[in-house]
Write a protein that holds these residues in place. Structure first.
Motif, PDB file in Angstrom:
ATOM      1  N   PRO A   1     -43.380 -16.149  -4.128  1.00 33.09           N
ATOM      2  CA  PRO A   1     -42.337 -16.612  -5.058  1.00 33.09           C
ATOM      3  C   PRO A   1     -41.423 -15.465  -5.481  1.00 33.09           C
ATOM      4  N   VAL A   2     -42.037 -14.297  -5.709  1.00 31.60           N
ATOM      5  CA  VAL A   2     -41.222 -13.159  -6.155  1.00 31.60           C
ATOM      6  C   VAL A   2     -40.254 -12.758  -5.055  1.00 31.60           C
TER       7      VAL A   2
ATOM      8  N   SER B   1     -39.064 -14.570  -2.717  1.00 33.62           N
ATOM      9  CA  SER B   1     -38.000 -15.570  -2.589  1.00 33.62           C
ATOM     10  C   SER B   1     -36.959 -15.365  -3.669  1.00 33.62           C
ATOM     11  N   TRP B   2     -37.422 -15.001  -4.855  1.00 32.89           N
ATOM     12  CA  TRP B   2     -36.480 -14.784  -5.960  1.00 32.89           C
ATOM     13  C   TRP B   2     -35.629 -13.554  -5.668  1.00 32.89           C
TER      14      TRP B   2
ATOM     15  N   ARG C   1     -32.758 -14.001  -3.365  1.00 34.58           N
ATOM     16  CA  ARG C   1     -31.575 -14.701  -3.878  1.00 34.58           C
ATOM     17  C   ARG C   1     -30.640 -13.763  -4.644  1.00 34.58           C
ATOM     18  N   ARG C   2     -31.079 -12.538  -4.928  1.00 33.50           N
ATOM     19  CA  ARG C   2     -30.212 -11.598  -5.657  1.00 33.50           C
ATOM     20  C   ARG C   2     -29.142 -11.067  -4.709  1.00 33.50           C
TER      21      ARG C   2
ATOM     22  N   ARG D   1     -32.174  -5.365  -4.671  1.00 31.70           N
ATOM     23  CA  ARG D   1     -33.310  -5.991  -3.994  1.00 31.70           C
ATOM     24  C   ARG D   1     -34.357  -4.945  -3.642  1.00 31.70           C
TER      25      ARG D   1
ATOM     26  N   GLN E   1     -43.040 -15.993 -13.036  1.00 31.13           N
ATOM     27  CA  GLN E   1     -41.758 -16.707 -13.047  1.00 31.13           C
ATOM     28  C   GLN E   1     -40.938 -16.286 -14.261  1.00 31.13           C
TER      29      GLN E   1
ATOM     30  N   CYS F   1     -39.265 -13.052 -13.715  1.00 29.31           N
ATOM     31  CA  CYS F   1     -38.041 -13.202 -12.915  1.00 29.31           C
ATOM     32  C   CYS F   1     -36.901 -13.748 -13.767  1.00 29.31           C
ATOM     33  N   HIS F   2     -37.217 -14.742 -14.600  1.00 27.08           N
ATOM     34  CA  HIS F   2     -36.154 -15.322 -15.431  1.00 27.08           C
ATOM     35  C   HIS F   2     -35.597 -14.290 -16.400  1.00 27.08           C
TER      36      HIS F   2
ATOM     37  N   GLU G   1     -33.364 -11.969 -14.607  1.00 26.78           N
ATOM     38  CA  GLU G   1     -32.059 -12.613 -14.375  1.00 26.78           C
ATOM     39  C   GLU G   1     -31.147 -12.394 -15.560  1.00 26.78           C
TER      40      GLU G   1
ATOM     41  N   ARG H   1     -32.786 -22.031 -18.604  1.00 28.61           N
ATOM     42  CA  ARG H   1     -34.230 -21.989 -18.336  1.00 28.61           C
ATOM     43  C   ARG H   1     -34.969 -22.598 -19.515  1.00 28.61           C
TER      44      ARG H   1
END
Length: 1630
Positions: free
Chosen positions: A1066-1067, A1069-1070, A1073-1074, A1080, A1115, A1118-1119, A1122, A1241
Motif C-alpha cells: 500500500p505504501v 502504491s501511495w 502516485r506522488r 518518491r 494509511q 500517508c494521509h 499528503e 479524508r
C-alpha cells in the motif's frame, strides 16, 4: 389634657377609615396640635428639672406621635396606590399592559406587607390591601378578557352571567372594566374565556386544515406500458390524513364544539371520504396495473378468458377516465370528494375482484391440469401461459418444471422458423436424448407440457427396455456408449441384481465358488472402467463412467462382504437390505426393492449427473427413508452440517427416477406458501426435501403438521382425490415429504410434537470419510485409491486436532469433496505424474489459501510426514499470472508475488467452488484481491460483471423479499432482484455477487441452497432463481465467528493473513502516485527506515485508546504526509533532511496520535521517551514530549504548539460550556483536522465525555467557508437504524446525472457523525448504521430503499467523534480503518491551570476585587485541580454508582459558580475558599449517595484545603455548620450571589416566598425543614446558571417536583411539565 387625648383618639378612628375625605389636611392639623403640646411638654419638663420635680412620662403623647407618623406613611402609600390605579384607569382597556400592571401591583403588595405590624389592624390598611388584591384579581380577569379569542358572542354570555349590561367598544377604558367588580366574577370570566380560547384553538385547527389541504396535491407517475398517469403512494400524505382525522375526532369530543359543529363535521366527512377513496384508489390501481399486462397485453390469455377480458376492457376504460380526471385536479381533497367517485371505485374494485378471481381460478385450473406449475412463481407461470403457443419461448422455464431438461430439439422446417414438433431433449450438462417418438407441442401449454412429460417418461422407459436386452450382446465398456447415462446406470444395477441372483442359485446347486467368480468378474470390469477414465474422454462420457464406477465399487464391496460373511441364501438380510433394481418382463417396468418395500421406477429424466458414494451410513438412511414411505410416513434425516442429509435424500430419489424438489426454508415462509408446495407435491407425486426445516417459525410449523397429516391419511386410505385445505385435489401416491435439520444451530426452533410424530428420524452424524474418499478417487481414475484415501483422511483428522481452532476451518465432507475434484483435474492434466504426488499437490495447494500463518509450519509438517520426501512444485499457469500482474499494475497496485499468488488462488477456488469466502482482517487487501481478479478478467475480454451489496445494511425481509400477509402481494428483495438480473444475462462472462458484510445466520442460512449443490435460490413466493454456471457468490468478511457450520462448510475459503501483504505494497502504491521523483526516492528510504521498528514495537508495547488496525496507521501516515508535503512548504530541490523532518512529524502523530493516558500510565509520554531513544536523526527540543511541537514552515524548526494559541477573550455573557479556550492539545487537533478535511479524508476524534470533542469539531466546521462546504450534523443514538441514517444522509443530497447524487452546486458536504459508537449492536455483533457508512466508504454507493436501485454518492466526506467508554466502546475494524484517529485527552494540569487561570483572573479584574484576593487566584486553581484529581481517582463508577463520573464539565460548573460572585460577596481570601468549598460540595458532593462517601469526601476536602492554604482551619470549621451561597440570600427580588447568614433568615425568606407563590399559583403545603431548604437552594443555583439542567434523583414523594416549582418561582421562571402519553413523539416534544 387627658380629655384632649380622648378626643384625639376618637378623631384618629375617623381618619383610619379608608373612605375618609382629605385625610392629609386633618393629619396636618393634628400634627400642629401635637407639636404645640410637645413644646409645652418640653418647657414643663425643663421647669420640672429646675425644681427637681418628677414629671409624668406622657406615654399617650409619644404614642400619638408614633401613630401620626405611621398614619402619614400609610396614607402616603394609599395616595400612591390610588393615584397609580386612577392613572391606569384612563388607559383604553385593549392597550392595558396587564403584565406590567400586575408586576406593579405585586410590588405594592410587597410594600404594604413591609409596613409596621400595628397598622394592619386599621380599617384604612385592610381597605388598601383589599383594593390591591381586588385590582390584582380584576387585572387577571382583564388579561383573560384581552384574549383575542373573545368574540361578540362571548361578551353577551358574560353580561348574562354578571346580570349587568354594558357595551365594550374600542374606547372603553380600564375604569369601565374595574367598575364591573370583576373580582367577584373571576370564575365566570375564566369559564367564558376558557371557552373562547378553546373555540379559538378549534378555529386555528380548522384554518390549519384548510391551508394543509389547499396545497396538498397528488404526485403522478406514468404507467410503464400505457403511460396512464398513476398516483404515487405518498406515506407522508397518509400520515397527515390519519393525524388530521384523529384531530377532528378529538374536536368532536370537546364540550365546546357547538359553535363549529357544522365545519368540523364537514371536514370530517371530507377527510374520511378522502381516506376511503385513497385506499380504494391504490387498491384498484395496484390490481389494474397487475392485471393490465395480463388481460390487455397477452393474446393467449384473452383468448382463453374471453368473458373476463371483455369485463377488464370495460374496467380499463373507466379506470383510465378516472386517472386522467385525477391528473387534471391534483388537489387531494377536491380530487377525492368528487360526487360518486367512491361508489365508482367500489364498483371497479368488485369488478376487478371478479377478474382477479377468474384469473386465480384460471391459474389454479392450469395448476391442476399440470401440477408442476405449483413450483413456479405466479409471474413465471403467467409468462409461460401468455407464451403458451410459442414453445420456444416456454423453454426457459423447463428447467424449473423438470428435474434435468434444459431445452428441446424442434423439427426444423426449411427456411421457416422451427415447427412445434419436438424431437428430443437436452439436459443441463448438454446430453441429448431423442424422444422415442416425436412430441407435438401445439395447443394449450398445460396440455402439451403433459405430453412432453409423458414422452420423457416413455423415452426413458423405452431406453431401459432396449438396454436390458442388449446388455449381454457386447462388452459392457462398448454397450455403455449406446445409451443415455441414466439408462446405462439403471440397466447396470438391474443386471447386478440379476447376476447376484444367478450366483445364489448356483450356490444352492452346490457350485461353491459361484460368488467368488462373480467377484472376480466385477473387479475386472472395474479395472476396465478405470483404464478408460485415465484416457481421453469427452466431458459427458467421463461423467457417465465416473457415475457407473461409483455404483460399481459399492456393488463389488457388497459381494465381497457376502463372501466374507459366507452368505449362502438370497433371503439373507445383508442382501435384502440393499437397494435392488429388477426388470419385470411382462409389465415392461423397472422396480426397486429394499427390505420388504417395493417401488415402481418413476422414469423422470435425470440427465448425466454424478451420484453419491454409497456407504453403510447411506444404506441405513435409505432403509429408514424407504421404510417410512412404505409405512406412509415421512423421513427426517438430522445431523450436523456436511454429513449429506439433503444429498442422500436427493440421491435416493435419483435411484428411483423420481423428481426431487429442494426447498430452502426460511423464516419468511408462512403456512400458505407451505400449503401451496404440498398441494403441488401431492398432485405431481414428486418428492419434496425441505432443507433446514426448523428455521420456519413455530406458529407456521403447527399448521404444517396438519397439512402433512392430511396427505399421509389420503395415501393410507388409497384415495384418488382428497380434500386438502378445503379443496378437492387429485393424489399421486408416490409423493414423499422429507425434512432435514441441523440440531441446535443459531436461528433454529424445536419442532412441535404433533409434527415430530409424522416423521421417522434418521441420525446422520459421522459419514464414512475414508470409504467416500476412496471411491471418489477410484471414480476420478486413481488406481492406488485405498492407501491414498487413508493418507487423505489421516491428514484431515490430524488437521482437525493439531491446528488452531479457526472459525473458518472446515475439515468435513464438502471440503474433502472439493479437494478430490481438484485432484482429478490435476491427474488428467498431468497423467504421467505419480498419483501420490498429484494428491499431495492438490491437498497442499487447495488448503494453503485458508490456513493462517501460525498454522502453516504444522500443516506443511503433517504433509511432509504423510508424503515423505516429496516436493512437487505448484502447478502454475504463467500466462494467467502475467495477465494478473498487468491488471495489478493497471490498478496502480504492487504486483508482489504474494499478492499475485492470492489472486491466482482465488481464481483456482472459483473454478472449484461457486461460493467463496474471502476472509481477513481490515486492511489486509481483500477488496484489492477481488478487484485485481476482476480487472484480469476485463483484460482477458471475458466481460466480467460485479454487483456488490452489504447484506446487513438492510433487514432480512428487504434482502430476500417478503409476502405481505394481508394482500398476499410479493415485495421483491434486494438480493433476489440482483440475482435475477444476473441470471437473465445471457453471455458467459463471470458474474459475481459480492456480499461484503458481517456474516450472521439470519441471512446466510437463506443462501444455503444457493451455496450447496442445488444452486437455487428458493424464495418465499415459490420462485426458484437458479445460480448459473457462470455466476459466483463471493463473501468478503473479516471473521466467521457468527457463522454456523452449515455456512462455513458450503463455501471455499481464501484466508488473507495480515502478513501476506504487510504494509509495504500500500505504501509503495501511495508513493507511486506522488508527482516529484526526488520525493518518491526520499520517501521510500524513510518508510523503510522507520516503519518496521515502529510497527513491531506498537504490536506489543503501547496501549491505544481504541484498537486501530495496523494498516490504518500506515494509511494515516500517508494521509498526513499528503497534507504536510505541500508544494509551497517543500520546494523541489530541498535537502532530504527536510523530508525526514516532516516524515518524523507525520509518523509520531500517525503512530502516537491514538495513545491513551489512562489512570496508571501515560502511554503518550512512554511513546515519546521510546521514540527519542530509538531514532536520533531528527533532534527535538529537550522540554516536554515529542507531541508538544510542530514544524514552522518558514524556519523548518520545531516550535511549541503553544505559539499558535490565540489570545482568549473572556466574554461574561457567554456560558462557560460554550467557550472554546484553545490549549496546545486543541490547537494541534485543529491543525490536523483542518488539513485532513481539506484533503477529504475521514477523521475521527476519540476521547472521554467532556473533553470538548463536539465543541471543537462544531467550532471548526462552523468556521469553514459556507460557499464551499455544507455541514450536516448526524448525532447517533441507541435507536438509530440504517434506514433512519440513510434518510438523514440523503436529505441534503440532490440528483445529478444518471444515478449520481451529491450536495447542491459544487459544494462539498461534510457529515459530522457524533457518538459514532452509540447505536445498538445486534445479536451477531453488527451495528446496522455503520454498514451503510462502510458501504459508502468502500464502494461509493448505497441502494435506494424502495426502488432497490444503486445510488452513487459523490462529494461527501465524514468527520466523526466517539467516546470509547460509552455505547459499544469500539466499532468494527473494517469501518475504523477508514478514519484517521486523534485522541482528545483530558487536558493536562498545565492546560487546565492556564484555561481557568485566564478566566478567573479576568473575572477578578473586571469585578474590581481587592488586589490581595487577585493574588490568591493561582492558589485556588491549584486547589481546584488537586481536589478534582483526588475525587476522580477516589470515587470510581461502579454498577450501582454508575453516575460517579467526574469530568471537565464538573470542573467548569465549579468555576461557573465562582463567576457569580461579586465584591460584596467575596472580600478576602477566606471568603474565596469558602465559596470554592461550597461550589465543590454542590458539584461533587451532591452526586454522592452514601453516608460513608460523604464522610470520605469531607475528609479529603479538609486535607487538601489545609495543605494548600495556611491558617484556614477556623474557616473550614465554620463551613461545617453552615456554608450556603444562593441567589436570594439577601432577600428575593434582585438575584445576587451571597452567603446565607443564618438558617433563621433563610427560613424566613423561603416561607415568605412560599406564601407569595401560593397567592399567585396553585397552593402547595410544604413544611420547610432544613434539608428541604438546602434542596431549594441547590436547585435554584442550577436554574440560575446558564445551560443549567438538573437531574433530580430520589424516591417518589421526596419533594422533587414541589421544591423545583418553588425554586423556579424564586427565579421567576415558568414551569412547564411534560405529560407523557401513548404515542408521545418528537413533534409533541417540540
Amino acid at each position: 389634657m387627658s380629655c384632649w387625648m380622648l378626643y384625639s383618639q376618637r378623631e384618629h378612628i375617623v381618619f383610619c377609615r379608608f373612605d375618609s375625605i382629605d385625610p392629609h389636611r386633618v393629619l396636618d392639623a393634628r400634627h400642629r396640635e401635637i407639636q404645640q403640646m410637645e413644646s409645652t411638654m418640653a418647657s414643663i419638663s425643663e421647669a420640672a428639672g429646675l425644681f427637681e420635680v418628677n414629671v409624668p412620662d406622657y406615654k399617650q403623647l409619644k404614642q400619638c406621635r408614633k401613630e401620626v407618623c405611621q398614619l402619614k406613611e400609610l396614607w402616603d402609600t394609599i395616595g400612591l396606590v390610588t393615584s397609580s390605579i386612577h392613572a391606569w384607569e384612563t388607559t383604553r382597556w385593549k392597550e392595558v399592559n396587564v403584565e406590567a400592571l400586575d408586576w406593579e401591583c405585586k410590588r405594592f403588595a410587597r410594600h404594604i406587607r413591609n409596613l409596621d405590624k400595628e397598622v394592619r389592624a386599621w380599617d384604612a390598611f385592610t381597605g388598601l390591601e383589599n383594593m390591591v388584591l381586588n385590582t390584582l384579581t380584576s387585572l387577571r380577569a382583564v388579561a383573560e378578557l384581552q384574549n383575542p379569542a373573545i368574540r361578540e358572542r362571548h361578551w353577551r354570555q358574560l353580561m348574562q352571567a354578571m346580570g349587568a349590561s354594558f357595551t365594550m367598544d374600542e374606547d372603553a377604558t380600564l375604569a369601565h372594566l374595574l367598575q364591573l367588580q370583576l373580582h367577584h366574577f373571576e370564575d365566570e370570566v375564566r369559564g367564558i374565556v376558557d371557552k373562547a380560547v378553546k373555540e379559538m384553538a378549534m378555529e386555528k385547527t380548522l384554518k390549519e386544515l384548510q391551508t394543509t389541504w389547499a396545497s396538498r396535491e397528488f404526485q403522478c407517475e406514468p404507467h410503464p406500458r400505457t403511460n396512464v398517469p398513476q398516483l404515487q403512494s405518498d406515506e407522508d400524505l397518509i400520515e397527515v390524513l390519519e393525524d388530521n382525522q384523529v384531530q377532528l375526532q378529538n374536536l368532536m369530543m370537546s364540550k365546546y364544539i357547538a359553535f363549529f359543529l357544522e365545519d368540523v363535521s364537514g371536514w370530517q366527512k371530507k377527510l374520511s371520504t378522502a381516506d376511503a377513496v385513497i385506499s380504494a384508489w391504490f387498491h384498484v390501481q395496484r390490481t389494474w396495473s397487475h392485471l393490465e399486462s395480463i388481460f390487455i397485453g397477452s393474446e393467449d390469455i384473452r383468448a382463453q378468458l374471453p368473458q373476463d377480458s371483455k369485463r377488464f376492457e370495460g374496467i380499463d376504460i373507466d379506470f383510465k377516465e378516472l386517472a386522467y380526471a385525477a391528473q387534471k385536479t391534483p388537489n387531494v381533497v377536491e380530487a377525492t370528494n368528487k360526487p360518486g367517485l367512491y361508489e365508482k371505485l367500489e364498483d371497479l374494485q368488485s369488478r376487478l375482484y371478479l377478474c382477479e378471481k377468474a384469473l386465480a381460478e384460471y391459474l389454479d385450473t392450469k395448476r391442476l391440469a399440470f401440477p408442476r406449475f405449483y413450483f413456479l412463481s405466479s409471474s413465471d407461470l403467467l409468462d409461460t401461459l401468455s407464451n403458451g403457443t410459442a414453445p420456444q419461448q416456454v423453454q426457459r422455464h423447463l428447467s424449473k418444471l423438470f428435474d434435468n431438461m434444459a431445452k428441446m430439439q424442434f423439427q426444423p422446417d426449411a427456411g421457416e422458423p422451427p415447427t412445434k414438433i419436438s424431437l428430443g431433449m437436452y439436459s443441463k450438462e448438454g446430453e441429448y436424448v431423442a424422444f422415442s417418438e416425436p412430441c407435438d407441442c401445439s395447443g394449450r401449454v398445460e396440455i402439451w407440457l403433459n405430453r412432453v412429460l409423458a414422452h420423457m417418461r416413455a423415452t426413458v422407459r423405452h431406453g431401459m427396455t432396449e438396454g436390458v436386452v442388449a446388455y449381454e450382446e457386447k462388452p459392457r465398456e462398448q454397450w455403455l456408449f449406446d445409451y443415455p447415462a441414466q439408462v446405462a446406470l439403471t440397466c447396470t444395477q438391474i443386471w447386478w441384481t440379476t447376476e447376484v441372483g444367478i450366483a445364489f442359485a448356483r450356490l444352492e446347486e452346490g457350485y461353491e465358488n459361484a460368488m467368488k467368480d462373480y467377484y472376480k468378474k466385477q473387479v475386472a470390469q472395474l479395472k476396465t472402467l478405470i483404464t478408460m477414465l485415465i484416457g481421453h474422454l469427452s466431458k459427458g462420457d467421463r461423467q457417465k463412467i465416473m457415475t457407473i464406477c461409483t455404483i460399481d465399487v459399492h456393488a463389488r464391496d457388497v459381494v465381497a462382504k457376502m463372501i466374507a460373511q459366507k452368505v449362502d441364501s438370497a433371503q439373507a438380510f445383508l442382501w435384502l437390505s440393499q437397494l435392488r433394481h429388477r426388470w419385470d418382463d411382462e409389465a415392461k417396468h423397472c422396480f426397486a426393492n429394499i427390505c420388504d418395500a417395493q417401488f415402481l421406477y418413476s422414469y423422470e429424466y435425470l440427465g448425466n449427473t454424478p451420484r453419491l458414494v454409497i456407504t453403510p451410513l447411506t444404506d441405513r438412511c435409505y432403509i429408514t427413508l424407504t421404510q417410512s414411505l412404505h409405512l406412509t410416513m415421512s423421513g427426517a434425516p438430522a445431523g450436523p452440517a456436511g454429513t449429506g442429509k439433503t444429498e442422500t435424500t436427493k440421491d435416493l430419489g435419483r435411484a428411483l427416477g423420481i423428481m426431487v424438489y429442494v426447498f430452502n426454508c426460511s423464516e419468511q415462509m408462512d403456512y400458505k406458501s407451505c400449503g401451496n408446495i404440498y398441494k403441488g407435491l401431492a398432485q405431481t407425486g414428486a418428492w419434496g426435501c425441505f432443507d433446514e426445516f426448523n428455521r420456519i417459525s413455530v406458529e407456521v410449523l403447527s399448521v404444517v403438521a396438519v397439512q402433512v397429516k392430511s396427505i399421509q391419511d389420503a395415501i393410507r386410505d388409497k384415495k384418488q382425490r382428497f380434500n386438502f385445505l378445503g379443496e378437492e385435489i387429485s393424489l399421486d401416491p408416490s409423493v414423499g415429504i422429507f425434512i432435514t435439520m441441523n440440531p441446535g444451530y443459531a436461528g433454529r426452533t424445536e419442532l412441535p410434537e404433533n409434527l415430530k410424530a409424522l416423521f421417522r428420524p434418521c441420525a446422520m452424524v459421522v459419514p464414512d470419510f475414508e470409504l467416500i474418499c476412496e471411491i471418489m478417487l477410484v471414480a476420478e481414475g486413481f488406481t492406488e485409491a485405498r492407501s491414498l484415501a487413508r493418507k487423505f483422511i489421516t491428514l484431515y483428522q490430524l488437521c482437525r486436532e493439531l491446528l488452531s481452532k479457526q472459525d473458518h476451518y472446515d475439515w468435513g465432507l464438502r471440503a474433502i469433496k472439493s479437494v478430490l475434484v481438484v485432484a482429478g483435474s490435476l491427474k488428467r492434466g498431468d497423467p504421467d505424474r505419480p498419483e501420490d504426488q498429484v494428491l499431495m499437490r492438490s491437498l497442499r495447494d487447495f488448503n494453503i489459501p485458508k490456513i493462517v500463518t501460525d498454522d502453516i509450519p504444522v500443516f506443511m509438517g503433517l504433509i511432509g510426514d504423510l508424503f515423505p520426501a516429496l516436493d512437487v512444485p505448484r502447478r502454475r499457469d504463467l500466462n494467467f499470472e502475467a495477465l494478473v500482474r498487468k491488471a495489478v499494475v493497471d490498478l496502480k497496485l504492487q504486483a508482489e508475488d504474494n499478492f499475485v499468488l492470492k489472486v491466482v488462488q482465488l481464481e483456482e477456488l472459483l473454478a472449484v467452488r461457486h461460493s467463496v469466502f474471502v476472509v481477513g482482517s481490515a486492511g489486509t487487501g481483500k477488496s484489492q484481491v477481488l478487484k485485481s481478479l476482476h480487472k484480469t478478467y476485463q483484460i482477458m475480454k471475458r466481460r466480467p460483471i460485479w454487483a456488490d451489496l452489504n447484506p446487513k445494511a438492510v433487514t432480512n425481509d428487504e434482502l430476500f423479499g417478503i409476502i405481505n400477509p394481508a394482500t398476499r402481494e410479493w415485495k421483491d428483495g434486494l438480493f433476489s432482484s440482483i440475482m435475477r438480473e444476473l441470471a437473465n444475462i445471457t453471455h458467459d462472462g463471470p458474474k459475481w455477487i459480492l456480499l461484503d458484510g458481517d456474516i450472521d445466520p439470519m441471512w446466510t442460512e437463506s443462501l444455503n441452497t444457493v451455496m450447496d449443490d442445488n444452486k437455487v435460490l428458493t424464495l418465499a413466493s415459490n420462485e426458484r432463481i437458479p445460480l448459473n454456471p457462470t455466476m459466483r457468490l463471493l463473501f468478503e468478511v473479516s471473521h466467521l465467528r457468527t457463522a454456523t457450520p452449515a455456512t462455513v462448510s458450503r463455501a471455499g475459503i481464501l484466508y488473507i493473513n495480515p502478513a501476506d501483504l504487510g504494509w509495504n505494497p500500500p505504501v509503495s502504491s501511495w508513493i507511486d502516485r506522488r508527482e516529484m521523483k526526488t520525493e518518491r526516492a526520499n520517501l521510500t528510504v524513510l518508510f523503510d527506515k522507520y516503519l518496521p521498528t515502529c510497527l513491531d514495537t506498537l504490536r506489543t508495547r503501547f496501549k491505544k485508546i481504541i484498537p486501530i488496525p495496523e494498516q490504518s496507521m500506515v494509511q494515516m501516515l500517508c494521509h498526513l504526509l499528503e497534507c504536510l508535503l505541500a508544494e509551497e512548504d517543500i520546494p523541489a530541490d530541498c535537502p532530504k533532511e527536510t523530508y525526514e523532518l516532516y516524515f518524523v512529524f507525520a509518523a509520531i502523530w500517525a503512530f502516537g496520535g491514538a495513545m491513551v493516558q489512562d489512570q496508571l500510565v501515560d502511554y503518550r509520554a512512554e511513546f515519546s521517551r521510546w521514540w527519542l531513544t530509538e531514532f536520533k536523526t531528527v533532534k527535538f527540543p529537550s522540554q516536554g514530549t515529542i507531541f508538544d511541537y510542530y514544524i514552522d514552515p518558514a524556519t523548518k524548526k520545531f516550535e511549541p504548539w503553544s505559539k499558535l494559541i490565540p489570545q482568549f477573550e473572556f466574554d461574561p455573557e457567554m456560558p462557560l460550556q460554550a467557550c472554546l479556550v484553545h490549549t496546545s492539545e486543541t490547537i494541534r487537533v485543529c491543525y490536523f483536522l483542518e488539513r485532513l478535511v481539506e484533503r477529504r479524508r475521514p477523521v475521527m476524534l476519540v476521547g472521554t465525555a467532556g473533553t470538548g470533542k463536539s465543541v471543537l469539531v462544531g467550532t471548526k466546521l462552523a468556521s469553514l467557508d459556507a460557499e464551499e462546504y455544507l455541514v450536516k450534523n448526524v448525532p447517533f443514538n441507541y435507536y438509530t437504524t440504517s434506514a433512519m441514517l440513510q434518510a438523514v444522509l440523503e436529505k441534503p443530497l440532490e440528483k445529478k446525472a444518471g444515478r449520481n447524487y451529491g450536495p447542491p452546486g459544487n459544494k462539498k458536504l461534510i457529515y459530522f457523525i457524533d457518538d459514532m459508537n452509540m447505536p445498538q449492536v445486534d445479536a451477531y455483533g453488527t451495528v446496522q448504521p455503520h454498514t451503510i457508512i462502510r458501504q459508502h466508504l468502500d464502494y461509493g454507493h448505497w441502494y435506494d430503499q424502495s426502488k432497490l436501485s444503486l445510488k452513487e454518492i459523490k462529494n461527501v466526506q465524514y468527520v466523526s467523534c466517539m467516546n470509547p467508554t460509552a455505547g459499544s466502546f469500539t466499532i468494527n475494524p473494517r469501518l475504523q480503518r477508514h478514519f484517521s484517529v486523534f485522541v482528545l485527552s483530558f487536558p493536562g494540569a498545565d492546560a487546565l491551570a492556564s484555561i481557568y487561570g485566564t478566566i478567573l483572573t479576568q473575572h477578578l479584574t473586571f469585578g474590581h476585587f481587592p488586589v490581595a484576593l487577585q493574588k490568591s487566584s493561582p492558589q485556588l486553581i491549584n486547589l481546584a485541580l488537586t481536589f478534582h484529581q483526588k475525587i476522580a481517582t477516589t470515587f470510581l463508577p461502579t454498577v450501582i454508582k454508575f453516575h460517579y463520573v467526574f469530568n471537565l464539565r464538573d470542573f467548569a460548573n465549579i468555576f461557573q459558580g465562582i463567576l457569580f460572585s461579586s465584591v460584596e460577596c467575596v472580600k478576602s481570601t477566606q471568603d474565596l475558599v469558602k465559596l470554592y468549598l461550597h461550589e465543590s460540595n454542590r458539584v461533587y458532593r451532591d452526586k454522592m449517595v452514601e453516608e460513608k462517601d460523604f464522610d470520605l469526601f469531607d475528609k479529603i476536602q479538609t486535607e487538601v484545603v489545609k495543605k494548600i492554604f495556611d491558617d484556614i482551619d477556623e474557616t473550614v470549621e465554620q463551613t461545617r455548620s453552615l456554608n450556603m451561597y444562593c441567589h436570594f440570600a439577601s432577600g428575593i427580588g434582585e438575584p445576587k450571589y451571597m452567603p446565607v447568614q443564618s438558617w433563621q433568615l433563610l427560613t424566613q425568606t423561603l416561607v415568605e416566598a412560599l406564601e407569595n407563590h401560593n397567592e399567585v399559583n396553585t397552593v402547595m403545603d410544604l413544611v420547610l425543614f432544613e434539608d428541604a431548604m438546602r434542596h431549594v437552594c441547590h436547585i435554584n443555583r442550577i436554574l440560575e446558571s446558564p445551560r443549567g439542567n438538573a437531574l433530580l434523583v430520589g424516591v417518589g414523594g421526596s419533594g422533587k417536583q414541589s421544591l423545583t416549582r418553588l425554586a423556579a418561582f424564586i427565579s421567576s421562571m415558568d414551569v412547564f411539565q411534560i405529560t407523557l402519553r401513548k404515542g408521545y413523539q418528537i413533534p409533541d416534544f417540540k
